[in-house]
Design an enzyme around this catalytic site. Structure first.
Site, short mmCIF file in Angstrom:
data_model
loop_
_atom_site.label_atom_id
_atom_site.label_comp_id
_atom_site.label_asym_id
_atom_site.label_seq_id
_atom_site.Cartn_x
_atom_site.Cartn_y
_atom_site.Cartn_z
N LEU A 8 0.71 -1.09 0.03
CA LEU A 8 0.08 0.02 0.18
C LEU A 8 1.03 1.36 -0.02
O LEU A 8 1.58 1.44 1.02
CB LEU A 8 -0.88 0.07 1.13
CG LEU A 8 -1.62 -1.49 1.54
CD1 LEU A 8 -2.81 -1.10 2.55
CD2 LEU A 8 -2.30 -1.71 0.34
N ALA A 9 0.84 2.03 -0.99
CA ALA A 9 1.64 3.23 -1.40
C ALA A 9 1.11 4.33 -1.91
O ALA A 9 1.62 5.26 -2.45
CB ALA A 9 2.89 2.88 -1.92
N ARG A 15 2.29 15.17 5.89
CA ARG A 15 3.36 15.76 7.14
C ARG A 15 4.86 15.77 6.26
O ARG A 15 5.41 16.49 6.93
CB ARG A 15 3.36 14.82 8.09
CG ARG A 15 1.86 15.20 8.78
CD ARG A 15 2.18 14.94 10.28
NE ARG A 15 2.01 13.53 10.61
CZ ARG A 15 2.69 12.85 11.55
NH1 ARG A 15 3.45 13.44 12.19
NH2 ARG A 15 2.47 11.65 11.66
N LYS A 22 5.72 10.38 -0.46
CA LYS A 22 6.43 9.86 0.75
C LYS A 22 7.38 8.64 0.39
O LYS A 22 8.30 8.73 0.86
CB LYS A 22 5.31 9.95 1.67
CG LYS A 22 6.05 9.10 2.82
CD LYS A 22 5.26 9.28 4.12
CE LYS A 22 4.16 8.13 4.08
NZ LYS A 22 3.14 7.88 5.40
N GLY A 141 -3.86 1.15 15.80
CA GLY A 141 -4.62 0.32 15.89
C GLY A 141 -4.29 -0.62 16.90
O GLY A 141 -3.12 -0.94 17.10
N ASN A 171 -1.24 -2.78 15.98
CA ASN A 171 -1.08 -3.35 14.96
C ASN A 171 -0.19 -2.64 13.90
O ASN A 171 0.04 -1.46 13.78
CB ASN A 171 -2.52 -2.99 14.14
CG ASN A 171 -2.77 -3.37 12.76
OD1 ASN A 171 -1.70 -4.30 12.09
ND2 ASN A 171 -3.50 -2.65 11.77
N LYS A 335 36.50 6.36 -11.23
CA LYS A 335 35.10 6.20 -12.00
C LYS A 335 35.43 5.15 -13.19
O LYS A 335 36.29 5.38 -13.81
CB LYS A 335 34.49 7.37 -12.64
CG LYS A 335 33.14 7.11 -12.99
CD LYS A 335 32.74 7.89 -14.14
CE LYS A 335 33.55 7.54 -15.37
NZ LYS A 335 32.91 8.12 -16.67
N TYR A 371 36.67 12.60 -21.73
CA TYR A 371 35.41 13.20 -22.20
C TYR A 371 35.95 14.27 -23.08
O TYR A 371 36.65 15.35 -22.86
CB TYR A 371 34.83 13.67 -21.15
CG TYR A 371 33.18 14.23 -21.46
CD1 TYR A 371 32.46 13.34 -22.10
CD2 TYR A 371 32.80 15.36 -20.85
CE1 TYR A 371 31.28 13.90 -22.52
CE2 TYR A 371 31.47 15.78 -21.39
CZ TYR A 371 30.86 15.21 -21.82
OH TYR A 371 29.50 15.50 -22.30
#
Ligand code: UD1
Ligand code: CA
Length: 452
Positions: A8-9, A15, A22, A141, A171, A335, A371
């Site tokens: 569940l997203a 907030r 989020k 909960g 919960n 790198k 580069y």
């Protein structure tokens, strides 16, 4: 028995006060969503469904980045956790097995805890809920147990009586339920409650009323920690780091000042690795045993082999592959380059898109000019080569085994094995000219001062 995971997203994350959804805020260098998906992935699910809403496209992209087979479904109106879970039904059509429901904003549910829930589910309980003893149960909960210790109901704080609010067993929001049963029960959930929402928590009581049994598995409170604000994001980070530092030390690494070392979710640290203060690990780093990571170094996407010394003040970027016993010193950036066994790159250097042979020595101020403004090019430096200080290696270019370059050279052509390459202006000495020039300038200044 096959497993599906529903995450569940869709929540707003108001907030967080952020433009970013989020669940995409990072902890330990990975979005919260990936942590939840990683927990779920430990169950080797047949299907993973992410229920997204706010910032759907970005959440979908992140979910697919983690697992290209994930299904991302839209919860248009956020009518509560029960509604969110129900939205996953279509994506799970034809699936027969157990569904685990997780939250996208809850990053620390461990594989062990999920395995425990699975085991209890296989004992025949229709619903297995994950509970925890809350130090402060406010907002959660509450789990109402029946006399035999099984789960009778979950009551939201806003709907709870005073005596129910005194319960500290809470919960987490994680459930394991038979798939067909879950959607069956969700259809029976109403929204006649304090928040006017469809609560997934109501499935417990509905199942009990139908004579099914439901159980609770408990875990540590930290596992259930969710993120609702920036402060909680920082707390989650702190919890993660605290545990990662402890784990690294348990596994035989020395952290001189653990509080200043920052790990990513997947950092691998070998035995007898010494990590000095203020070292930061980005994602995808492996450090093999006996390596020494000196202060103020930053590593990401790299592999440091046994007995290397990295830093102080070194930067290893993605694709840096440092072979056994090599040394990367201060203000050196590497790198997409392989540094051979025992090679030394000790000072003020950039090595990118390169391979450096074993026991090569790269002088201070060396730069691989990789580069050209459009394309990246490779530099190859042979075994035991000696690159003089301030050499510019204009890629593509190869310096052979046992070759040397003179300090200050700009190397634009390949250097054969064993050769010395000098590519710089020839020095000319003019006897006495330095002194004569200086005296002339001083005379000019003196006559100027007299005139004013
Ligand atoms: C929920 C539980 C509560 C539990 C707590 C643990 C319910 C009714 N309550 O409360 O018992 O103690 O989690 O943290 O389930 N979400 C959606 N769509 C929605 C609503 C929520 O995707 O319509 C997602 C949110 O993004 C979030 C998660 O579900 O990740 C939980 O939602 P949230 O509103 O935070 O639930 P709580 O009120 O905290
Ligand atoms: Ca919440």
């Amino acid at each position: 028995m096959s497993v599906a995971v529903v995450i569940l997203a869709a929540g707003q994350g108001k907030r967080m006060n952020s433009d970013l959804p989020k669940v995409l805020h990072p902890v330990a260098s990975a979005p919260l969503l990936h942590h939840a998906m990683r927990s779920g992935a430990s169950l080797e699910p047949e299907k993973t469904v992410v229920v997204a809403g706010i910032g759907f496209d970005a959440v979908k992209a992140a979910a697919l980045h983690f697992d290209e087979n994930a299904k991302v479904v839209l919860q248009k109106d956020r009518n509560g956790t029960g509604h969110a879970a129900a939205v996953a039904e279509q994506a799970l059509a034809g699936f027969d097995g157990d569904i685990f429901v997780l939250y996208g904003d809850t990053p620390f549910i461990s594989p062990e805890t999920l395995a425990k829930m699975q085991a209890v589910r296989r004992q025949g309980h229709a619903i297995v809920n994950l509970g925890f003893e809350a130090a402060d149960p406010t907002g959660y909960g509450r789990l109402i147990l029946s006399v035999d210790g099984t789960l009778a109901a979950i009551v939201e704080e806003k709907d709870a009586t005073a005596s129910q609010r005194a319960i500290t067993l809470c919960n987490s929001g994680v459930y394991c339920v038979d798939a067909t049963l879950l959607f069956d029960l969700l259809r029976q959930v109403g929204n006649d409650n304090a928040q006017g929402e469809f609560y997934i928590t109501d499935i417990v009581k509905i199942a009990r009323d139908q004579g099914l049994t439901t159980a609770v598995v408990r875990c540590d409170e930290y596992e259930t920690r969710g993120v609702n604000s920036r402060a909680e994001l920082a707390q989650a980070e702190a919890i993660f780091q605290h545990r990662a530092r402890a784990e690294a030390m348990d596994n035989g690494a020395t952290l001189t000042d653990p509080e200043t070392v920052w790990f990513a979710y997947d950092t691998v640290i070998g035995r007898d690795v010494l990590i000095e203060p203020n070292v930061v690990f980005g994602p995808d780093v492996t450090v093999e045993s006996g390596a020494h990571i000196r202060a103020f170094s930053h590593l990401e996407g790299c592999h440091v082999s046994q007995d290397c010394v990295i830093g102080p003040y070194a930067r290893l970027r993605p694709g840096a592959e440092i072979a056994d016993g090599a040394k990367i010193g201060n203000f050196v950036e590497v790198k997409a380059a392989r540094i051979g066994e025992g090679a030394k790159v000790n000072h003020l250097t950039y090595i990118g898109d390169a391979t450096i042979g074993e026991a090569a020595n790269i002088g201070a101020g060396t730069i691989t000019c990789n580069y050209d403004g459009v394309f990246k090019h490779q530099t190859e430096i042979g075994a035991r080569a000696f690159i003089g200080s301030n050499t510019m290696l204009v890629a593509p270019v190869r310096v052979g085994d046992d070759a040397l370059t003179g300090s200050g050279s700009v190397i634009t052509e390949n250097v054969p094995d064993g050769a010395l390459a000098i590519g710089r202006g020839k020095q000319a000495n003019k006897p006495g000219l330095g002194l004569r020039l200086m005296n002339k300038l001083r005379q000019q200044r003196a006559s100027k001062n007299e005139g004013s």
